[in-house]
Design an enzyme around this catalytic site. Structure first.
Site, short mmCIF file in Angstrom:
data_model
loop_
_atom_site.label_atom_id
_atom_site.label_comp_id
_atom_site.label_asym_id
_atom_site.label_seq_id
_atom_site.Cartn_x
_atom_site.Cartn_y
_atom_site.Cartn_z
N GLU A 1 3.46 -4.06 -2.09
CA GLU A 1 2.54 -4.60 -3.08
C GLU A 1 3.24 -4.90 -4.39
O GLU A 1 4.32 -4.38 -4.67
CB GLU A 1 1.38 -3.63 -3.32
CG GLU A 1 1.76 -2.15 -3.37
CD GLU A 1 2.76 -1.77 -4.45
OE1 GLU A 1 2.62 -2.29 -5.58
OE2 GLU A 1 3.66 -0.97 -4.19
N GLY B 1 7.85 0.30 -5.57
CA GLY B 1 6.87 -0.43 -4.78
C GLY B 1 7.55 -1.56 -4.02
O GLY B 1 8.72 -1.46 -3.65
N GLU B 2 6.78 -2.62 -3.75
CA GLU B 2 7.29 -3.80 -3.03
C GLU B 2 7.63 -3.52 -1.57
O GLU B 2 8.20 -4.37 -0.90
CB GLU B 2 8.56 -4.37 -3.69
CG GLU B 2 8.44 -4.79 -5.13
CD GLU B 2 9.76 -5.33 -5.67
OE1 GLU B 2 10.71 -5.57 -4.88
OE2 GLU B 2 9.86 -5.52 -6.89
N ALA B 3 7.40 -2.32 -1.07
CA ALA B 3 7.86 -1.87 0.26
C ALA B 3 9.32 -1.49 0.26
O ALA B 3 9.91 -1.26 1.31
CB ALA B 3 7.60 -2.92 1.34
#
EC number: 2.4.2.21
Length: 348
Positions: free
Chosen positions: A174, A315-317
């Protein structure tokens, strides 16, 4: 389209393949349990993938970007324009997850669900536009029922694409300024926790900023105290990207695709998904323990032991992506090591 699909039955891991993988582990040239959790991971992947020879080569990473109305309360160290700028950065390959996806040979899908600083149509970005941002959760519900439905469906769409590519592992990420506030509020509502327990630094708030964030979350929880179901709490306190992750996790479990969960926000989505459809939990593996204050509480609620602890909070995976080589190592050892009989080595 209604949300009824989210309550549909999840796939069931293959018990026969689990037993076969366990039997193989017992015959490999090593003392029993000597490879620790790597053995457990290989067995788990074998059951998920319904094969004696699990692999994590075809990986689908989806990053959902969306803005939050609660950003107007000053809960982030960065301006809201950053969300749209990062969508462009994802498309150009300059973000951390883009670098990691290239290194891993993984498919990276970026989904623009709605950002204030809209970069417009971009190659390598799927536009699933809902609105420029959610509403401010201190003033009204984050989403309308229609917006929630569309966000859940956006996540399910990723899984339909991933399944068509015979994906072996799904990872959700995300991007959204203000989303740690939404995730913390959601976690507080689901776990009956005080905001002080879950509100953290996010993008880099100092102690004063965190205290303000706690106040904002307290206001939001008071306004939405009558929300009694996980779905209604998601609608009122969540975000488009959080809802998309929820939809993706549920659809993945229904499709029999293992999920590697990322950090704080992704775990908040995993908690919602598991509360909505308990069968989802069996398909979730957790990549890392974030530095974000509330992540440990969410992991405990899910009885989850993450693979890594590297003090990440991007975040961002990205944290989940860093854990993928561990899964590949587990599979390589499981598939490639000789048995005692093959090697002519005496068993215990």
């Amino acid at each position: 389209m209604s949300n009824d699909w989210i309550f549909g039955a999840c796939a069931v891991p293959d018990a026969r393949m689990r037993s076969a993988a366990l039997a193989r582990q017992e015959q490999l040239t090593k003392p029993p349990g000597a490879l620790g959790r790597l053995e457990q991971l290989a067995v788990q992947l074998a059951a998920w993938q319904r094969t004696e020879h699990p692999a994590v080569q075809r990986v689908w990473i989806a990053v959902y970007a969306a803005d939050h109305g609660v950003a107007a309360e000053g809960v982030s160290a960065f301006p809201q324009a950053v969300t749209g700028e990062m969508v462009r950065n994802f498309a150009r390959g300059g973000a951390a997850i883009a670098v990691l996806a290239r290194e891993l040979g993984a498919r990276l899908e970026v989904v623009n669900l709605g950002v204030v600083n809209d970069p417009g149509d971009l190659s390598r970005v799927r536009r699933a536009w809902i609105a420029p941002s959610t509403a401010n959760i201190c003033e009204q519900p984050a989403m309308t029922a229609t917006q929630l439905r569309d966000a859940l469906a956006a996540g399910a769409h990723s899984i339909a694409q991933a399944k068509g590519c015979d994906t072996q592992l799904f990872v959700g990420g995300e991007m959204g300024i203000g989303n740690t506030t939404a995730a913390a509020a959601l976690g507080c509502a689901l776990l009956s926790q005080f905001p002080q327990a879950l509100a953290g630094a996010g993008t880099g708030l100092d102690a004063e900023g965190i205290a303000h964030k706690v106040t904002v979350i307290t206001r939001a929880l008071a306004l939405h105290a009558d929300a009694s179901t996980p779905l209604e709490r998601l609608r009122r306190l969540g975000g488009f990207e959080i809802a998309a992750l929820v939809g993706a996790y549920i659809a993945a479990a229904q499709a029999g695709i293992p999920v590697l969960v990322d950090g704080f926000i992704a775990t908040a989505a995993a908690l919602v998904a598991s509360r909505l459809n308990p069968g989802v939990r069996e398909w979730l593996l957790f990549g890392h323990r974030s530095q974000e204050r509330g992540h440990a509480a969410l992991l405990r609620a899910l009885d989850a032991e993450p693979l890594l602890q590297l003090d990440l909070r991007l975040g961002e995976a990205s944290g989940a992506a860093v854990a993928i080589p561990l899964l590949r190592s587990a599979c390589a050892l499981h598939n490639g090591m000789a048995t005692f009989a093959e090697a002519g080595v005496s068993d215990a």
